[in-house]
Design a protein around this motif. Sequence first.
Motif, PDB file in Angstrom:
ATOM      1  N   PHE A 284       0.834  -1.207   0.000  1.00 50.62           N
ATOM      2  CA  PHE A 284       0.000   0.000   0.000  1.00 50.62           C
ATOM      3  C   PHE A 284       0.867   1.256   0.000  1.00 50.62           C
ATOM      4  O   PHE A 284       0.636   2.206  -0.759  1.00 50.62           O
ATOM      5  N   LEU A 285       1.880   1.286   0.840  1.00 51.04           N
ATOM      6  CA  LEU A 285       2.768   2.450   0.909  1.00 51.04           C
ATOM      7  C   LEU A 285       3.547   2.622  -0.388  1.00 51.04           C
ATOM      8  O   LEU A 285       3.746   3.749  -0.865  1.00 51.04           O
ATOM      9  N   GLY A 294       2.003  14.032  -5.315  1.00 50.27           N
ATOM     10  CA  GLY A 294       3.182  14.532  -4.617  1.00 50.27           C
ATOM     11  C   GLY A 294       3.973  13.397  -3.997  1.00 50.27           C
ATOM     12  O   GLY A 294       3.859  12.231  -4.391  1.00 50.27           O
ATOM     13  N   ARG A 295       4.772  13.735  -2.991  1.00 46.30           N
ATOM     14  CA  ARG A 295       5.641  12.780  -2.327  1.00 46.30           C
ATOM     15  C   ARG A 295       4.987  12.255  -1.048  1.00 46.30           C
ATOM     16  O   ARG A 295       4.408  13.029  -0.288  1.00 46.30           O
ATOM     17  N   LEU A 296       5.110  10.971  -0.832  1.00 47.98           N
ATOM     18  CA  LEU A 296       4.570  10.368   0.378  1.00 47.98           C
ATOM     19  C   LEU A 296       5.390  10.765   1.602  1.00 47.98           C
ATOM     20  O   LEU A 296       4.837  11.044   2.667  1.00 47.98           O
ATOM     21  N   LEU A 297       6.702  10.801   1.441  1.00 49.79           N
ATOM     22  CA  LEU A 297       7.606  11.031   2.566  1.00 49.79           C
ATOM     23  C   LEU A 297       8.345  12.352   2.412  1.00 49.79           C
ATOM     24  O   LEU A 297       8.634  12.804   1.305  1.00 49.79           O
ATOM     25  N   THR A 298       8.648  12.961   3.556  1.00 52.57           N
ATOM     26  CA  THR A 298       9.489  14.149   3.565  1.00 52.57           C
ATOM     27  C   THR A 298      10.953  13.739   3.450  1.00 52.57           C
ATOM     28  O   THR A 298      11.264  12.545   3.366  1.00 52.57           O
ATOM     29  N   ASP A 299      11.833  14.737   3.448  1.00 55.45           N
ATOM     30  CA  ASP A 299      13.259  14.429   3.294  1.00 55.45           C
ATOM     31  C   ASP A 299      13.806  13.599   4.446  1.00 55.45           C
ATOM     32  O   ASP A 299      14.793  12.862   4.273  1.00 55.45           O
ATOM     33  N   LYS A 302       9.640  10.947   7.021  1.00 56.69           N
ATOM     34  CA  LYS A 302       8.352  10.938   7.706  1.00 56.69           C
ATOM     35  C   LYS A 302       7.220  11.228   6.722  1.00 56.69           C
ATOM     36  O   LYS A 302       7.454  11.670   5.604  1.00 56.69           O
ATOM     37  N   LEU A 303       5.985  10.974   7.166  1.00 57.71           N
ATOM     38  CA  LEU A 303       4.822  11.174   6.307  1.00 57.71           C
ATOM     39  C   LEU A 303       4.626  12.657   5.996  1.00 57.71           C
ATOM     40  O   LEU A 303       4.671  13.509   6.892  1.00 57.71           O
ATOM     41  N   SER A 373       0.511   7.147   8.919  1.00 56.41           N
ATOM     42  CA  SER A 373       1.683   7.465   9.743  1.00 56.41           C
ATOM     43  C   SER A 373       2.157   6.234  10.510  1.00 56.41           C
ATOM     44  O   SER A 373       3.367   5.974  10.626  1.00 56.41           O
ATOM     45  N   LYS A 374       1.217   5.464  11.041  1.00 57.21           N
ATOM     46  CA  LYS A 374       1.569   4.251  11.781  1.00 57.21           C
ATOM     47  C   LYS A 374       2.260   3.243  10.867  1.00 57.21           C
ATOM     48  O   LYS A 374       3.257   2.619  11.255  1.00 57.21           O
ATOM     49  N   TRP A 375       1.758   3.094   9.650  1.00 53.43           N
ATOM     50  CA  TRP A 375       2.353   2.145   8.723  1.00 53.43           C
ATOM     51  C   TRP A 375       3.746   2.591   8.285  1.00 53.43           C
ATOM     52  O   TRP A 375       4.640   1.762   8.111  1.00 53.43           O
ATOM     53  N   VAL A 376       3.935   3.890   8.083  1.00 55.90           N
ATOM     54  CA  VAL A 376       5.262   4.391   7.722  1.00 55.90           C
ATOM     55  C   VAL A 376       6.256   4.102   8.854  1.00 55.90           C
ATOM     56  O   VAL A 376       7.392   3.681   8.616  1.00 55.90           O
TER      57      VAL A 376
END
Length: 587
Positions: A284-285, A294-299, A302-303, A373-376
């Motif tokens: 899923f992620l 856009g982007r799922l994660l920041t640099d 994190k979400l 956020s929990k899955w990340v």
Amino acid sequence: MAIHHASLLLLILLCLGGSVHSRSLLGARTPDPVSDGVDVRRGGGGGGPGSPYLQLLRSSSADAESASSCEETYGFLPCTASWPGNLFLIVVYGSLMFLAATYLSNGSELLLEILGPGIVGGLFLPMLGALPDAMLILVSGLSGSTETAQSQVSVGIGLLAGSTVMLLTVIWGSCIIVGKCDLHNSVAMDKQDTKGFSLKGSGVSTDLWTKYAARIMVFSVIPFIIVQLPQILNSTSGRHLAVLISLIVSLILLIAYCIYQVVQPWIQRRRLAYVEDKHVFFGFLRHIRTHPLGRLLTDDGKLDKDFAEKLFTTLDENGDGYLNAAELKALVVGMQFEEIDLNEDGAVDRIMKDFDSSNDCLLELPEFLDGISKWVSRARSSGAASGTKNLGTGKFLDDVHHQTTQEHAQLKSGDQTDEVTEGVGNPKLTTLKAVLLLVLGTIIAGAFADPLVDAVDNFSDATGIPTFFISFIALPLATNSSEAVSAIIFASRKKQRTASLTFSELYGAVTMNNLLCLSVFLAIVYIRGLTWDFSSEVLVILIVCFVMGTFASFRTTFPLWTFSLALLLYPFSLALVYVLDYIFGWS
């Protein structure tokens, strides 16, 4: 490794110190006197006035017999008649048995990694786990004459009762303490432990299959009841026949249990379901990471909540502020679940179950954000635990998803596919290592089981403490320590799934004790014509198995206060045996 090195050092010292030789101080003509080097004219010798010799006092015949009362095992291993010496030997041989149990456990896990579950996980692993206990029980009844075997066989029944009681009391209660989570609506919430030591507000939850494992454990005590029937009926003529019938029933139940473990591998199925869940959320992620919004994660890995909010708004087609199953399905279209035989509807159900904290089958924006956020976080934790690199980028999702796919394939079947081969690195080397560990563990257990039983018996003679209590307390610490540590560590993960697996394995270990180890014990009693006179010991096993088994058979949630019930059963068992045997004279 430190434990292994220390145990091997003790083994080397034992071998080096097994035999001690000395030379005679004087010839045959002067057996007693030894010169003290004092001038004869001074008359200072100890042999009398004016004697140049120091007279050495001879030991009495009783002391001589006591000094030679022990017999070296295998003709070279050390023995002693003193209680400190035998205590030291118990510690040394117990450490070696612990080393053997550790080798067997590690070898079994490697074998499971290579061959997968099924026969290996359902049949061989439980038997290998009970092997050290079975070895000790076997040698306790094979040594020496019938009278010696009758005396030493109490070591076997003490170990059998001690292992069962320790698993269901001390280890069971410890797993409740370390695995406790907050209880909400009588269900333990995974990874939530904010209520401290609240006796009713925190606890452990297990699944339905764990209840069934507890029920099987209760039924495994049937052979104990059969062998006790002559004592219950106050009959002396049918005791030998009762031992034979109980042995046959025990073997039948053991075979049936092993077959059932192979056909219905509950623990392996739970592990497989756990890997499928991981596959869904990693997939899923990975899928939403490629979304054009856009982007799922920041640099920093994190979400990106702005991206997640835009994704939620896009999926909410009717604009009511909720995501239903149909709208969520639009997101998972294109995800590939063929590797785990899961369709899109199944994936939606798993996502909804994990995200929907309100249990209304609708996802609000906070639930959606918290779920992702929990899955990340879980993905990052899994990647870090497995040594995955690039945790600050999205590439680690691809790496962890690939590892999860391999893990699923490994649990799904025992076939040596290319995917599984990559997952275990070098399968031939791993197989060789597993076989060597199993062989070495078996050799150590077989070699030092007899010396350990002899040391316990000699320690009992030197101190006057019954062998049952020594073997009940000390020997399970050696043979079950590895299993105990593994269970406590697994329970400390504070999840219902891991708690279910932990308690299922405890119940399975007790079942193997009640069937495999008892079969060995009954066979020794029957073949050697020994007397079955262990009413108090059997009663302890029955009480603990019935209380804990029945307690676990009709509930899946155990509040924190239940640990006290388990722990209190341990001293109760010791006190009960003492009262029945030494006050009421049962044995």
